[in-house]
Design an enzyme around this catalytic site. Structure first.
Site, PDB file in Angstrom:
ATOM      1  N   THR A 159     -67.625 -12.712  95.717  1.00 58.59           N
ATOM      2  CA  THR A 159     -66.813 -13.925  95.696  1.00 58.59           C
ATOM      3  C   THR A 159     -65.567 -13.726  94.856  1.00 58.59           C
ATOM      4  OG1 THR A 159     -68.812 -15.226  95.833  1.00 58.59           O
ATOM      5  CG2 THR A 159     -66.864 -16.342  94.972  1.00 58.59           C
ATOM      6  N   ARG A 196     -76.841 -20.558 105.900  1.00 62.58           N
ATOM      7  CA  ARG A 196     -77.143 -20.388 104.467  1.00 62.58           C
ATOM      8  C   ARG A 196     -75.887 -20.633 103.613  1.00 62.58           C
ATOM      9  NH1 ARG A 196     -74.929 -17.150 100.165  1.00 62.58           N
ATOM     10  NH2 ARG A 196     -76.532 -16.871  98.589  1.00 62.58           N
ATOM     11  N   GLY A 248     -72.307 -13.545  92.364  1.00 62.82           N
ATOM     12  CA  GLY A 248     -73.609 -12.888  92.320  1.00 62.82           C
ATOM     13  C   GLY A 248     -74.569 -13.583  93.261  1.00 62.82           C
TER      14      GLY A 248
END
Ligand code: SD4
Length: 310
Positions: free
Chosen positions: A147, A175, A199
């Site tokens: 990200t 998801r 993460g």
């Protein structure tokens, strides 16, 4: 004092450009969008926006969020397909008093109605990566990046935070990770500070990690202690339930422009603009006492990282 910080080495060019904007008096949001869009538009980076990591069914479903620390308005898109810039859509959504979190087809429809173009986010490179993946590979944070998250404070003390990601490689259809979840992947309050995470979203969300960091700052913790405490606390809490925390990394900035990063992995990298030393890419590691230390990422490290990426 104006300053910006962003996750991973891939944000370096964006932070350089944002730094220029900030020293020329531009506002926080403009600098924030610059950082994130530089990464989104660079197809070398395979975990964000167009060309991002496909899900199990071969679709690129993107997450992103923007938050304004002055009035706490935010926008978020989740599992959005066929639109190139999640951060731009999230930024637009933050002006709404309601319906500012949109998922899936609703997010795409909103984007199309608001002038965003329909694009095919599944580039040839992304498709190839997908076809090489096997069912047996573990679902985990993508090594070395993922990200892009950024936090900016401008000279007026205005803080903004944003995130953009394609989420976990080979995730289930629909998801959603921490990145578009307020309080988990991002949070900013100009009265206190801001934080962003990267993460394993499923673990980060268990601790509402970004909000926790900001609340620790509000309680008077300094920036280093706030980031370390929030991550260690969550890792410890999971451990007490017999769960080993997966990758968790955070960046944070307080309202005075002090910054910190903290991680439970080695080689988490982040970019920071530093008045004295210019824009720097720092790597996190641990010393012999197990304490976290920063070191400058040198050119060889950057080159090998970029080679890995393409
Ligand atoms: C997610 N936190 O979707 C994101 C992805 C990421 O390192 O940053 N992975 O869970």
């Amino acid at each position: 004092m104006a300053r910006c910080i962003a996750t991973w080495l891939m944000a370096e060019q964006g932070v350089r450009k944002a730094h220029e904007l900030l020293i020329n008096g531009h506002a926080s949001a403009e600098a924030l969008l610059k950082i994130i869009q530089e990464v989104e538009n660079d197809e070398r980076f395979v975990s964000v926006a167009r060309g991002g990591l496909p899900n199990r069914d071969g679709y690129v479903q993107l997450d992103g969020a923007f938050m304004d620390g002055n009035d706490l308005r935010f926008g978020a898109v989740m599992a959005m397909e066929d639109i190139a810039s999640p951060i731009a859509v999230a930024y637009k959504l933050k002006d709404r008093d309601a319906n500012n979190i949109l998922a899936g087809i609703g997010a795409k429809e909103y984007a199309l109605k608001n002038g965003f173009e329909e694009v095919n986010n599944l580039t040839d490179k992304a498709k190839k990566r997908y076809l090489e993946k096997t069912e047996n590979d573990p679902l985990k944070a993508y090594d070395g990046h993922d990200t892009v998250g950024a936090i900016v404070i401008d000279d007026s003390g205005h803080m903004t935070v944003g995130t953009s990601t394609s989420g976990l490689f080979y995730k289930d259809n629909g998801r959603i990770g921490d990145s578009p979840l307020i309080g988990s992947g991002f949070y900013a309050d100009s009265e206190v500070g801001g934080a962003a995470a990267t993460g394993m979203g499923e673990d980060i969300a268990k601790g509402c990690l970004s909000y926790r960091i900001v609340e620790l700052l509000r309680e008077g913790f300094n920036i280093n202690k706030a980031t370390k405490t929030a991550v260690d606390e969550l890792v410890g809490r999971l451990e007490r339930s017999g769960i080993k925390a997966r990758d968790i990394s955070v960046i944070a900035l307080d309202r005075f422009g002090n910054y910190a990063a903290y991680s439970n992995i080695t080689d988490f990298t982040f970019c920071i603009d530093d008045d004295e030393k210019g824009v720097r890419v720092l790597r996190l590691g641990f010393d012999e006492n197990g304490d976290q230390v920063y070191s400058e990422a040198d050119e060889a490290f950057k080159r090998s990282w970029l080679e890995n990426e393409s």
